[in-house]
Design a protein around this motif. Structure first.
Motif, mmCIF file in Angstrom:
data_model
loop_
_atom_site.group_PDB
_atom_site.id
_atom_site.type_symbol
_atom_site.label_atom_id
_atom_site.label_comp_id
_atom_site.label_asym_id
_atom_site.label_seq_id
_atom_site.Cartn_x
_atom_site.Cartn_y
_atom_site.Cartn_z
ATOM 1 N N ILE A 28 22.743 91.588 37.455
ATOM 2 C CA ILE A 28 21.729 91.070 36.525
ATOM 3 C C ILE A 28 20.813 92.206 36.060
ATOM 4 O O ILE A 28 20.335 92.196 34.932
ATOM 5 C CB ILE A 28 20.887 89.942 37.188
ATOM 6 C CG1 ILE A 28 21.783 88.732 37.466
ATOM 7 C CG2 ILE A 28 19.730 89.531 36.308
ATOM 8 C CD1 ILE A 28 21.048 87.568 38.113
ATOM 9 N N VAL A 29 20.579 93.190 36.947
ATOM 10 C CA VAL A 29 19.626 94.264 36.602
ATOM 11 C C VAL A 29 20.066 95.014 35.331
ATOM 12 O O VAL A 29 19.291 95.057 34.356
ATOM 13 C CB VAL A 29 19.405 95.221 37.796
ATOM 14 C CG1 VAL A 29 18.454 96.342 37.413
ATOM 15 C CG2 VAL A 29 18.850 94.454 38.995
ATOM 16 N N PRO A 30 21.278 95.590 35.275
ATOM 17 C CA PRO A 30 21.653 96.274 34.016
ATOM 18 C C PRO A 30 21.791 95.305 32.846
ATOM 19 O O PRO A 30 21.442 95.635 31.710
ATOM 20 C CB PRO A 30 22.995 96.941 34.347
ATOM 21 C CG PRO A 30 23.533 96.205 35.522
ATOM 22 C CD PRO A 30 22.332 95.740 36.298
ATOM 23 N N MET A 31 22.296 94.091 33.129
ATOM 24 C CA MET A 31 22.472 93.132 32.032
ATOM 25 C C MET A 31 21.132 92.734 31.425
ATOM 26 O O MET A 31 20.999 92.604 30.214
ATOM 27 C CB MET A 31 23.230 91.891 32.531
ATOM 28 C CG MET A 31 24.706 92.186 32.794
ATOM 29 S SD MET A 31 25.541 90.815 33.580
ATOM 30 C CE MET A 31 25.632 89.640 32.258
ATOM 31 N N PHE A 71 14.518 103.522 33.864
ATOM 32 C CA PHE A 71 13.848 102.246 34.137
ATOM 33 C C PHE A 71 14.758 101.324 34.954
ATOM 34 O O PHE A 71 14.313 100.673 35.909
ATOM 35 C CB PHE A 71 13.454 101.554 32.823
ATOM 36 C CG PHE A 71 12.787 100.223 33.033
ATOM 37 C CD1 PHE A 71 11.464 100.148 33.441
ATOM 38 C CD2 PHE A 71 13.494 99.042 32.863
ATOM 39 C CE1 PHE A 71 10.854 98.926 33.670
ATOM 40 C CE2 PHE A 71 12.890 97.809 33.091
ATOM 41 C CZ PHE A 71 11.561 97.756 33.492
ATOM 42 N N MET A 72 16.044 101.303 34.601
ATOM 43 C CA MET A 72 16.983 100.459 35.343
ATOM 44 C C MET A 72 17.096 100.931 36.806
ATOM 45 O O MET A 72 17.211 100.116 37.719
ATOM 46 C CB MET A 72 18.357 100.470 34.679
ATOM 47 C CG MET A 72 19.303 99.452 35.290
ATOM 48 S SD MET A 72 21.028 99.834 35.014
ATOM 49 C CE MET A 72 21.271 101.254 36.067
ATOM 50 N N THR A 73 17.057 102.245 36.991
ATOM 51 C CA THR A 73 17.125 102.787 38.352
ATOM 52 C C THR A 73 15.944 102.281 39.176
ATOM 53 O O THR A 73 16.103 101.864 40.333
ATOM 54 C CB THR A 73 17.105 104.340 38.307
ATOM 55 O OG1 THR A 73 18.164 104.770 37.460
ATOM 56 C CG2 THR A 73 17.263 104.943 39.688
ATOM 57 N N ALA A 90 27.317 101.689 42.811
ATOM 58 C CA ALA A 90 26.303 102.385 42.004
ATOM 59 C C ALA A 90 26.927 102.944 40.728
ATOM 60 O O ALA A 90 26.386 102.770 39.620
ATOM 61 C CB ALA A 90 25.675 103.506 42.826
ATOM 62 N N ALA A 91 28.100 103.591 40.861
ATOM 63 C CA ALA A 91 28.772 104.176 39.686
ATOM 64 C C ALA A 91 29.135 103.088 38.682
ATOM 65 O O ALA A 91 28.970 103.256 37.467
ATOM 66 C CB ALA A 91 30.022 104.935 40.125
ATOM 67 N N ALA A 100 25.823 99.917 32.642
ATOM 68 C CA ALA A 100 24.541 100.061 31.943
ATOM 69 C C ALA A 100 24.702 100.845 30.645
ATOM 70 O O ALA A 100 24.167 100.456 29.604
ATOM 71 C CB ALA A 100 23.527 100.761 32.856
ATOM 72 N N VAL A 101 25.479 101.924 30.685
ATOM 73 C CA VAL A 101 25.694 102.736 29.471
ATOM 74 C C VAL A 101 26.432 101.910 28.415
ATOM 75 O O VAL A 101 26.078 101.911 27.232
ATOM 76 C CB VAL A 101 26.481 104.029 29.814
ATOM 77 C CG1 VAL A 101 26.879 104.767 28.544
ATOM 78 C CG2 VAL A 101 25.651 104.934 30.711
#
Lengths: 255, 287
Positions: A64-67, A111-113, A141-142, A148-149
């Motif tokens: 959910i975080v990157p999305m 920010f996502m990190t 993590a990868a 995210a990219v």
């Protein structure tokens, strides 16, 4: 034209952190979701099965975080900027579209990190998460950063295509919840979805991360083939949307 | 510095701007651009900045970063205080940059640095952009309706500050405005646009002499004044005024003596842009 500078990245980082869509959906929402799901289901299962279950919840909700930060939060923020012609204004001050795009991507990944770190610490405090094998944690993590990219490209392209907040937000929110349902992140397993939807889930990396990663979290073999293929498919679609968005802005003389 | 020749901007089938005679802007020029809404003022700026497609030639030796612009609508993000926006846009440290500090003080903007853009008043928003524009110290700067929407006092103060800042500098300015009084104090050349065409371009004094004479005397347009001055030659003027052209000093002296004798309040001007504009548009025939 001004190049990509640390100040520009700092500006975009403040811009991302000041965007409540990213803060709510990217930081608060995944913590709440993981807490709700684990509390709703963990009580009905044997005590020894809880750590594995909650580890699965932690892994799937981490998507959910990157999305939320990239697909929803960034698209919302950038579309509002486009509506106010802020990128055009910055261009008149010598900030090229390329430098802005680079600064936005770096800042949003930072920010996502931070959001991911808050999420991980919070979940470690409230859930019983198994200690991962180093390779599994690295792969997660990868995968999250690659996702995210890709989502950044999709969000930027969608915002550039629509050029306005309203339609961009409607489309990215629909995609966000749609992808979560299709990839089995909302409680309904992928194998219980209709056949067509299952086929669609097969080309989305979130399906593999959310459903397979818990299986080798503490070590074990994993065939990354389908995951890599799904990244390639989503990456290609997102890149095409990005190019389409940039092409549309250039056609209108904005870039 | 900038030469525009046979420029045509089309929006669909409609010609938004047509410049048939060459327009040249040199170092130190202060060009005022006037015209009603839709006359092509902003389109001209956009063409020079390459923001709209055009036919014809716009020649300049300046690089894009040598041209600064203050557009009509300026928006910034509301996610941070404006000092961070200034720092990123100008790529400088707002605490240590002496030039920037000087500009911030000059425009009394110090108290606004910690505020978000949405918390600024209309005048403060305009000052923010003016600071960003002036900091660039560009050889050519465009101001597009900088004071639009501001109250009279704020407008006057802002334009006075800009005039003061550019006094004695070699920078060329192109100022688009609806306010004639602003241009009277700032511009030495005028570009008058009407319905997408150039109605007149040249030094303000020369244009005034050509269309209005050496000087113009204006009086309020009421029935009494109309009756008393019915035999005198008039030129085009706004509805609330009657304007009399004076070709030379003697004619001016006779006219003012007559008005004084009849106890009529009058105003004399050799640079009244409103009267000039009115006469250029009324048929465009010089005197």
């Amino acid at each position: 034209m001004k190049k990509l500078t640390l100040r520009l990245v700092g500006y975009e980082l403040r811009n991302a952190a000041g965007n409540w869509f990213s803060v709510f959906f990217g930081v608060a929402f995944p913590i709440l979701m993981s807490l709700l799901i684990s509390k709703a289901f963990a009580g009905d299962m044997p005590v020894e099965a809880v750590p594995a279950f909650e580890t699965g919840v932690f892994i799937s909700m981490s998507l959910i975080v990157p999305m939320a930060t990239l697909l929803v939060g960034y698209a919302a923020n950038y579309s509002q900027e486009l509506e106010k012609e802020i990128p055009l204004w910055l261009r008149l001050f010598g900030c090229s579209e390329g430098a802005l795009l680079g600064a936005k991507m770096i800042a949003n990944l930072i920010f996502m990190t931070a959001a991911l770190a808050v999420y991980t610490i919070a979940d470690m405090l409230i859930l019983d998460i198994e200690t991962p094998a180093a390779g599994s944690a690295l792969l997660l993590a990868a995968s999250i950063y690659l996702l995210a990219v890709i989502l950044f490209m999709l969000a930027h392209g969608a915002a550039a295509l629509f050029g306005k907040f309203g339609p961009t937000y409607a489309v990215t929110m629909t995609l966000y919840f749609g992808l979560m349902i299709i990839c089995g992140l909302m409680g309904v397993p992928v194998n219980r979805l209709p056949g067509g939807v299952q086929a669609l889930a097969g080309v989305l990396p979130m399906t593999y991360i959310g459903n397979d990663f818990a299986g080798f979290w503490q070590g074990g073999a994993y065939d990354p083939g389908p995951l890599i293929l799904s990244f390639a498919v989503l990456g290609a679609v997102s890149f095409a949307v990005l190019l389409l968005g940039i092409w549309k802005r250039r056609r209108k003389g904005f870039a | 510095m900038l030469a525009i020749d046979r420029l045509r901007v089309q929006y669909g089938k409609q010609t938004a701007l047509l410049v048939e005679q060459p327009i040249e802007i040199g170092a130190g020029d202060r060009v005022g651009v006037i015209g009603s809404n839709g006359a092509g003022k902003t389109t001209l700026l956009k063409a020079v900045l390459g923001l709209v497609p055009y036919q014809g030639r716009i020649r300049t030796r300046l690089c894009p970063q040598d041209i600064a612009v203050h557009m009509q609508q300026n928006n910034y993000v509301n996610t941070m205080p404006v000092k961070h926006i200034i720092s990123a846009v100008l790529n400088t440290d707002v605490r240590t940059d002496e030039t920037l500090r000087g500009l911030v003080d000059f425009f009394d903007f110090g108290g606004c640095m910690g505020k978000k853009f949405s918390a600024l008043s209309g005048g403060q928003k305009q000052r923010l952009t003016i600071i960003l524009v002036l900091y660039q110290d560009a050889p050519l700067t465009f101001f597009d309706e900088v004071t639009s929407g501001l109250d009279f006092e704020t407008r006057q103060k802002l334009m006075e500050k800009i005039r003061e800042w550019y006094r004695g500098k070699e920078s060329a300015l192109v100022v688009v405005s609806h306010y004639y009084d602003e241009l009277e104090r700032l511009a030495d050349r005028l570009l008058i646009l009407d319905k997408g065409r150039v109605a007149a371009f040249g030094r303000t004094e020369e244009l005034f002499r050509r269309y209005c004479g050496r000087a113009v005397v204006t009086i309020p347009a009421n029935d009494k004044n109309r009756a008393l001055t019915a035999h005198l030659k008039t030129i085009s003027a706004p509805a609330h005024l009657i304007a009399f052209p004076c070709a030379d000093e003697a004619e001016e002296a006779r006219l003012t003596a007559l008005l004084t004798g009849k106890n009529i309040d009058y105003r004399r001007s050799g640079t009244d842009i409103e009267i000039l504009y009115s006469n250029v548009l009324s048929g465009g025939e010089p005197l």
